[in-house]
Design an enzyme around this catalytic site. Structure first.
Site, PDB file in Angstrom:
ATOM      1  N   GLY A 208      -5.059  -7.094  10.522  1.00 31.69           N
ATOM      2  CA  GLY A 208      -3.656  -7.298  10.175  1.00 31.69           C
ATOM      3  C   GLY A 208      -3.175  -6.244   9.198  1.00 31.69           C
ATOM      4  O   GLY A 208      -3.822  -5.204   9.033  1.00 31.69           O
ATOM      5  N   ASN A 209      -2.046  -6.488   8.574  1.00 34.06           N
ATOM      6  CA  ASN A 209      -1.535  -5.530   7.584  1.00 34.06           C
ATOM      7  C   ASN A 209      -0.763  -6.272   6.502  1.00 34.06           C
ATOM      8  O   ASN A 209      -0.600  -7.488   6.563  1.00 34.06           O
ATOM      9  CB  ASN A 209      -0.670  -4.465   8.279  1.00 34.06           C
ATOM     10  CG  ASN A 209       0.495  -5.077   9.006  1.00 34.06           C
ATOM     11  OD1 ASN A 209       1.370  -5.672   8.401  1.00 34.06           O
ATOM     12  ND2 ASN A 209       0.497  -4.961  10.340  1.00 34.06           N
ATOM     13  N   ARG A 210      -0.284  -5.501   5.519  1.00 36.90           N
ATOM     14  CA  ARG A 210       0.294  -6.119   4.324  1.00 36.90           C
ATOM     15  C   ARG A 210       1.772  -6.483   4.440  1.00 36.90           C
ATOM     16  O   ARG A 210       2.389  -6.857   3.455  1.00 36.90           O
ATOM     17  CB  ARG A 210       0.174  -5.151   3.139  1.00 36.90           C
ATOM     18  CG  ARG A 210      -1.228  -4.880   2.698  1.00 36.90           C
ATOM     19  CD  ARG A 210      -1.189  -3.953   1.494  1.00 36.90           C
ATOM     20  NE  ARG A 210      -2.474  -3.357   1.227  1.00 36.90           N
ATOM     21  CZ  ARG A 210      -3.458  -3.990   0.604  1.00 36.90           C
ATOM     22  NH1 ARG A 210      -3.283  -5.215   0.172  1.00 36.90           N
ATOM     23  NH2 ARG A 210      -4.606  -3.377   0.411  1.00 36.90           N
TER      24      ARG A 210
END
Ligand code: CTP
Length: 404
Positions: A208-210
């Site tokens: 995933g990512n932030r």
């Protein structure tokens, strides 16, 4: 010129509301004031009545205009309701729909958009019940403006101050302008992607990512405030999503799901805004069972394959649509953003430097440069993500008017 009802409640910052009222009048708005009992202890109703040339609502049974019920007449007159300053007590009443005094009763009867400027002691603000009430207001569609940090009336510093008067007036002015221009996007369909995608490795893990979704959700709110119809394609977000009959929500997890959702809605769209942080790679295989540690095995490798570039796909498919992408960069911002504009055949790229403190993922502020075809880059100052979104929407409205 808008008809603005200013609700002054029992916070020591009430004295600043007098200047807010004055500044709104200077900008040509018609202002009427409602004061709670505690606010009347801090600022006299006579002062506000003589400034506004309207009686101040302090009593449900005061003589009415044209024989109407006074609080209903005032509620129906209102185009924009602003609670400034908003005490913890008044916020709690609003969050729970209470109507036990003239101010809360009138506000409950008001169908117009509402803005709230909380101002209180930092511990009162941080109290879980106040935070819960503020979240409830946001969920109910009320615009809640973050209080400022700084010296409080108590003599120590903390978060809870009313922002300075010019900043308060600016925010109200912006909202008033949106209201007056409401309907400018009434026949316009927006597709907006927000949040981060997640690519599963196995049933419990993902890449995933932030992304928090804050920027994209702010854009969706701005579009809705101008009367647009929005298809909101949301990946993983940590903010509440707008609830509106004009907002069609599609929840997705992976890039593939997001690509399909964009494809399904693109043909009828006028504007696509790819604000989502999309994974560029996904695991070649996603295990159907949880991947277990294996005795003696020190390293694991995942084979990654590229995902579809959704913006590029839209750039190829577009006919009359305005296609807008983002570029989140840590180096060579303008060169990279310019390359994305061309390679993805976008009409506009909103570029931001995510390596800078205070303007990246999850923060409330952003500082962006807008790249367009056949126009010089626009450098906008650091401002709240909602202010960036509003400015972007004003730019889009101009482009639509010009027939891009
Ligand atoms: N984007 C997309 N599909 C992808 C990757 C990105 O639609 N698979 C969109 C993003 O939503 C954004 C724009 O493309 O609007 C740029 O995304 P960004 O992550 O900054 O760039 P990338 O194209 O991924 O390039 P790089 O990773 O090399 O910076």
């Amino acid at each position: 010129m808008a008809r603005i009802a200013v609700y002054i409640t029992g916070s020591i910052a009430a004295y600043k509301a007098v200047e807010v009222v004055r500044a709104l009048q200077h900008r040509g708005h018609d202002v009427r004031v409602i004061e709670t009992k505690s606010a009347q202890q801090l600022v006299g109703a006579a002062t506000l009545a003589s400034l506004t040339k309207h009686p101040v609502m302090t009593d449900l049974w005061q003589p009415s205009r044209n024989g109407q019920v006074p609080h209903i007449e005032l509620a129906d007159w209102t185009q924009l309701a602003v609670v400034v300053p908003a005490s913890a007590d008044f916020i709690a009443k609003m969050a729970n729909g209470l109507a036990d005094d003239p101010a809360s009763t009138t506000l409950l009867a008001t169908a117009a958009p509402k803005m709230v400027f909380p101002a209180m002691n930092n511990h009162m603000l941080a109290n879980p019940s106040t935070q819960r009430n503020l979240r409830q207001l946001v969920d109910d569609g009320v615009a809640v403006i973050e209080p400022a940090e700084g010296l409080l009336a108590e003599g120590y510093s903390g978060k809870g101050r009313l922002p300075e008067v010019p900043a308060v007036v600016e925010q109200i002015q912006e909202k008033a302008e949106q209201l007056l221009h409401h309907g400018e996007l009434a026949d316009t369909n927006f597709v907006i992607t927000v949040g981060g995608t997640q690519e599963p490795l196995d049933p419990v893990r993902f890449i995933g990512n932030r992304s928090s979704g804050k920027m994209g959700v702010a854009i969706a709110r701005a579009a809705l405030s101008y009367g647009a119809k929005v298809t909101l394609i949301a990946g993983n977000v940590s903010v509440s999503l707008p609830k509106s009959v004009h907002c069609h929500l599609v929840r997705v997890q992976t890039t593939e799901e997001m690509a399909r959702a964009v494809q399904n809605s693109f043909a009828t769209a006028d504007v696509l805004i790819m604000a989502a942080a999309v994974a560029d790679f996904k695991p070649r295989h996603s295990a159907s069972h949880k991947v277990k540690k294996q005795k003696g095995r020190q390293d694991y490798q995942f084979d990654l394959v590229p995902t579809e570039d959704i913006l590029k796909m839209a750039g190829k498919m577009k006919k009359r649509q305005l296609v807008i992408g983002f570029a989140a960069e840590t180096d060579d911002l303008l060169q990279n953003a310019q390359r994305k504009l061309e390679q993805k055949n976008a009409d506009m790229i909103v570029a931001n430097d995510v390596s800078k403190a205070g303007i990246g993922f999850a923060s409330d502020d952003n500082q962006v440069t807008i790249l367009q075809r056949d126009a010089d880059p626009l450098n906008w100052p650091k401002q709240s993500k909602q202010a960036v979104a509003n400015q972007l929407m004003a730019l889009i409205i101009n482009k639509i008017k010009e027939g891009w």
